[in-house]
Design a protein around this motif. Structure first.
Motif, PDB file in Angstrom:
ATOM      1  N   MET A  77      45.064  33.141  42.805  1.00 52.60           N
ATOM      2  CA  MET A  77      45.282  32.723  41.414  1.00 52.60           C
ATOM      3  C   MET A  77      45.317  33.933  40.491  1.00 52.60           C
ATOM      4  N   ALA A  78      44.440  34.900  40.745  1.00 49.27           N
ATOM      5  CA  ALA A  78      44.371  36.077  39.876  1.00 49.27           C
ATOM      6  C   ALA A  78      45.634  36.903  39.973  1.00 49.27           C
ATOM      7  N   PHE A  79      46.145  37.102  41.189  1.00 52.69           N
ATOM      8  CA  PHE A  79      47.307  37.970  41.383  1.00 52.69           C
ATOM      9  C   PHE A  79      48.626  37.226  41.206  1.00 52.69           C
ATOM     10  N   LYS A  80      48.817  36.172  41.977  1.00 50.30           N
ATOM     11  CA  LYS A  80      50.117  35.506  41.973  1.00 50.30           C
ATOM     12  C   LYS A  80      50.394  34.775  40.672  1.00 50.30           C
ATOM     13  N   ARG A  81      49.347  34.264  40.051  1.00 49.46           N
ATOM     14  CA  ARG A  81      49.550  33.455  38.848  1.00 49.46           C
ATOM     15  C   ARG A  81      49.239  34.226  37.571  1.00 49.46           C
ATOM     16  N   GLY A  82      49.052  35.528  37.703  1.00 48.78           N
ATOM     17  CA  GLY A  82      48.886  36.364  36.518  1.00 48.78           C
ATOM     18  C   GLY A  82      47.625  36.107  35.725  1.00 48.78           C
ATOM     19  N   ARG A  83      46.525  35.780  36.412  1.00 50.13           N
ATOM     20  CA  ARG A  83      45.291  35.434  35.706  1.00 50.13           C
ATOM     21  C   ARG A  83      44.183  36.452  35.962  1.00 50.13           C
ATOM     22  N   ASN A  86      43.342  39.178  34.279  1.00 50.47           N
ATOM     23  CA  ASN A  86      42.563  39.522  33.093  1.00 50.47           C
ATOM     24  C   ASN A  86      41.545  38.437  32.754  1.00 50.47           C
ATOM     25  N   GLU A  87      41.912  37.191  33.011  1.00 51.13           N
ATOM     26  CA  GLU A  87      40.971  36.096  32.764  1.00 51.13           C
ATOM     27  C   GLU A  87      39.738  36.237  33.650  1.00 51.13           C
ATOM     28  N   LEU A  88      39.964  36.566  34.904  1.00 53.92           N
ATOM     29  CA  LEU A  88      38.855  36.760  35.828  1.00 53.92           C
ATOM     30  C   LEU A  88      38.003  37.958  35.413  1.00 53.92           C
ATOM     31  N   ASN A  89      38.669  39.053  35.074  1.00 56.30           N
ATOM     32  CA  ASN A  89      37.944  40.254  34.641  1.00 56.30           C
ATOM     33  C   ASN A  89      37.073  39.976  33.421  1.00 56.30           C
ATOM     34  N   ASP A  90      37.602  39.206  32.482  1.00 54.32           N
ATOM     35  CA  ASP A  90      36.858  38.925  31.251  1.00 54.32           C
ATOM     36  C   ASP A  90      35.592  38.122  31.529  1.00 54.32           C
ATOM     37  N   LEU A  91      35.590  37.357  32.598  1.00 52.70           N
ATOM     38  CA  LEU A  91      34.405  36.580  32.963  1.00 52.70           C
ATOM     39  C   LEU A  91      33.375  37.430  33.706  1.00 52.70           C
ATOM     40  N   VAL A  92      33.864  38.360  34.529  1.00 51.58           N
ATOM     41  CA  VAL A  92      32.969  39.074  35.444  1.00 51.58           C
ATOM     42  C   VAL A  92      32.506  40.425  34.889  1.00 51.58           C
ATOM     43  N   HIS A  93      33.422  41.209  34.341  1.00 46.74           N
ATOM     44  CA  HIS A  93      33.091  42.586  33.944  1.00 46.74           C
ATOM     45  C   HIS A  93      31.912  42.697  32.977  1.00 46.74           C
ATOM     46  N   PRO A  94      31.901  41.953  31.867  1.00 46.07           N
ATOM     47  CA  PRO A  94      30.777  42.125  30.928  1.00 46.07           C
ATOM     48  C   PRO A  94      29.429  41.825  31.560  1.00 46.07           C
ATOM     49  N   ALA A  95      29.372  40.810  32.415  1.00 47.47           N
ATOM     50  CA  ALA A  95      28.106  40.454  33.059  1.00 47.47           C
ATOM     51  C   ALA A  95      27.640  41.557  33.995  1.00 47.47           C
ATOM     52  N   VAL A  96      28.567  42.178  34.717  1.00 44.93           N
ATOM     53  CA  VAL A  96      28.194  43.239  35.639  1.00 44.93           C
ATOM     54  C   VAL A  96      27.735  44.479  34.872  1.00 44.93           C
ATOM     55  N   ILE A  97      28.428  44.807  33.799  1.00 47.28           N
ATOM     56  CA  ILE A  97      28.032  45.974  33.002  1.00 47.28           C
ATOM     57  C   ILE A  97      26.647  45.754  32.398  1.00 47.28           C
ATOM     58  N   LEU A 141      35.715  39.010  47.286  1.00 48.61           N
ATOM     59  CA  LEU A 141      36.197  39.417  45.992  1.00 48.61           C
ATOM     60  C   LEU A 141      34.990  39.833  45.168  1.00 48.61           C
ATOM     61  N   GLY A 142      34.900  41.113  44.892  1.00 52.40           N
ATOM     62  CA  GLY A 142      33.791  41.603  44.095  1.00 52.40           C
ATOM     63  C   GLY A 142      34.174  41.634  42.630  1.00 52.40           C
ATOM     64  N   TRP A 143      33.420  42.355  41.822  1.00 54.73           N
ATOM     65  CA  TRP A 143      33.686  42.355  40.389  1.00 54.73           C
ATOM     66  C   TRP A 143      34.879  43.202  40.040  1.00 54.73           C
ATOM     67  N   GLU A 144      35.217  44.202  40.874  1.00 54.73           N
ATOM     68  CA  GLU A 144      36.257  45.139  40.484  1.00 54.73           C
ATOM     69  C   GLU A 144      37.617  44.601  40.927  1.00 54.73           C
ATOM     70  N   ALA A 145      38.084  43.628  40.175  1.00 56.48           N
ATOM     71  CA  ALA A 145      39.334  42.985  40.512  1.00 56.48           C
ATOM     72  C   ALA A 145      40.429  44.027  40.655  1.00 56.48           C
ATOM     73  N   GLY A 146      41.229  43.871  41.687  1.00 56.99           N
ATOM     74  CA  GLY A 146      42.247  44.864  41.992  1.00 56.99           C
ATOM     75  C   GLY A 146      41.785  45.837  43.053  1.00 56.99           C
ATOM     76  N   VAL A 147      40.486  45.802  43.395  1.00 57.99           N
ATOM     77  CA  VAL A 147      39.974  46.642  44.472  1.00 57.99           C
ATOM     78  C   VAL A 147      39.248  45.752  45.461  1.00 57.99           C
ATOM     79  N   PRO A 148      39.984  45.057  46.347  1.00 55.67           N
ATOM     80  CA  PRO A 148      39.359  44.164  47.297  1.00 55.67           C
ATOM     81  C   PRO A 148      38.438  44.896  48.251  1.00 55.67           C
ATOM     82  N   SER A 149      37.444  44.164  48.750  1.00 55.49           N
ATOM     83  CA  SER A 149      36.541  44.731  49.735  1.00 55.49           C
ATOM     84  C   SER A 149      37.255  44.908  51.058  1.00 55.49           C
ATOM     85  N   ASP A 150      36.877  45.949  51.802  1.00 55.87           N
ATOM     86  CA  ASP A 150      37.483  46.203  53.111  1.00 55.87           C
ATOM     87  C   ASP A 150      36.642  45.657  54.249  1.00 55.87           C
ATOM     88  N   ARG A 151      35.500  45.066  53.930  1.00 59.02           N
ATOM     89  CA  ARG A 151      34.587  44.641  54.974  1.00 59.02           C
ATOM     90  C   ARG A 151      35.166  43.475  55.769  1.00 59.02           C
TER      91      ARG A 151
END
Length: 274
Positions: A72-78, A80-91, A196-206
């Motif tokens: 949904m984040a990549f194919k459907r262009g969402r 930034n929506e995901l980042n806006d939910l996750v990034h502030p909480a992680v910071i 899927l961690g907080w850093e959207a665009g950088v998937p985990s390799d595990r």
């Protein structure tokens, strides 16, 4: 006390540097791991994601369906929506962690390992933000340490990490996955540690297993979304060049550690971040 942001692109070796700094005495936290913890059931971030994206992103086991969410984040262009939910909480969680570290040891060097320190700022400012926690994230560190390496070497390291022995063009048959599909694969997986961690665009390799060509495509796609090393290095306080072997990398890490520790001993809580 000293707040250090440790960053570097895909395959740069920043995790090896983080481990070295921890062994030398630094307090280290991984942004992506923290993000995964905050996205577990019962956490406010989990609830926000489900409320925003709908129950379709919840797996039968009650956890996030990370493959579906990534699609949904990549194919459907969402994204930034995901980042806006996750990034502030992680910071915010990182800040609480640093406060706890300095309460225990006022002379500590607290290192946040994050792939996207500069990218988070860039994207926030591209959206017109200037005073938000995302737009100012890099300024929350006293020092920035960047680990660099040539792109082709980064790609080779990534491929070696995610491709099992013998994977790739077996029997002359190339992978059918394109760059986007390879990125989706690296976000998903049966084992939630490949998550899927907080850093959207950088998937985990595990727990990730890709064919060689798919892995190369995924690496190039990810690098294309990251700020070039030259730009990051120009904005950094310290730069470690990881174009040689591990021994050379660790030697540089130790030199930087000595400098960071000396700076931490000089800075009081009032002077930090001024």
């Amino acid at each position: 006390m000293l707040r250090v942001g440790l960053t570097g692109g895909l395959g740069s070796g920043k995790s090896t540097v983080a481990a070295a700094l921890r062994a030398l005495g630094a307090e280290v936290i991984e942004a992506d791991e923290l993000g995964r913890e905050l996205m577990e059931p019962g956490q406010p971030v989990f609830s926000s994601i489900v409320a925003h994206f709908g129950p379709v992103v919840v797996s039968p086991d009650g956890r996030l369906n990370r493959t579906r969410l990534a699609e949904m984040a990549f194919k459907r262009g969402r994204l930034n929506e995901l980042n806006d939910l996750v990034h502030p909480a992680v910071i915010a969680a990182q800040q609480r962690w640093m406060d706890q570290v300095f309460a225990r040891n006022p002379a500590a060097v607290a290192v946040v390992e994050s792939a996207l320190i500069f990218e988070v700022e860039r994207d926030a400012r591209a959206r017109g933000e200037s005073e938000t926690v995302l737009a100012d994230w890099g300024r929350r560190f006293d020092r920035i340490l960047v680990v660099t390496a040539p792109d082709e070497l980064k790609i080779a390291r990534y491929v070696a990490r995610v491709c099992p022995a013998g994977a790739g063009r077996e029997a002359g048959v190339p992978s059918s996955r394109g760059p986007q599909e390879a990125v989706f694969a690296s976000w998903g997986g049966r084992d939630r540690s490949s998550s899927l961690g907080w850093e959207a665009g950088v998937p985990s390799d595990r727990s990730l297993s890709l064919g060689r060509e798919a892995a190369q495509a995924a690496a190039r796609s990810r690098l294309a979304h990251q700020i070039p090393d030259a730009v990051k290095a120009a904005r950094a306080d310290y730069v470690i060049d990881n174009s040689e072997d591990k021994e050379a990398l660790l030697a540089q890490a130790e030199k930087v550690w000595q400098l960071l520790r000396a700076e931490s001993n000089k800075l009081s809580a009032a002077e930090s971040l001024e």
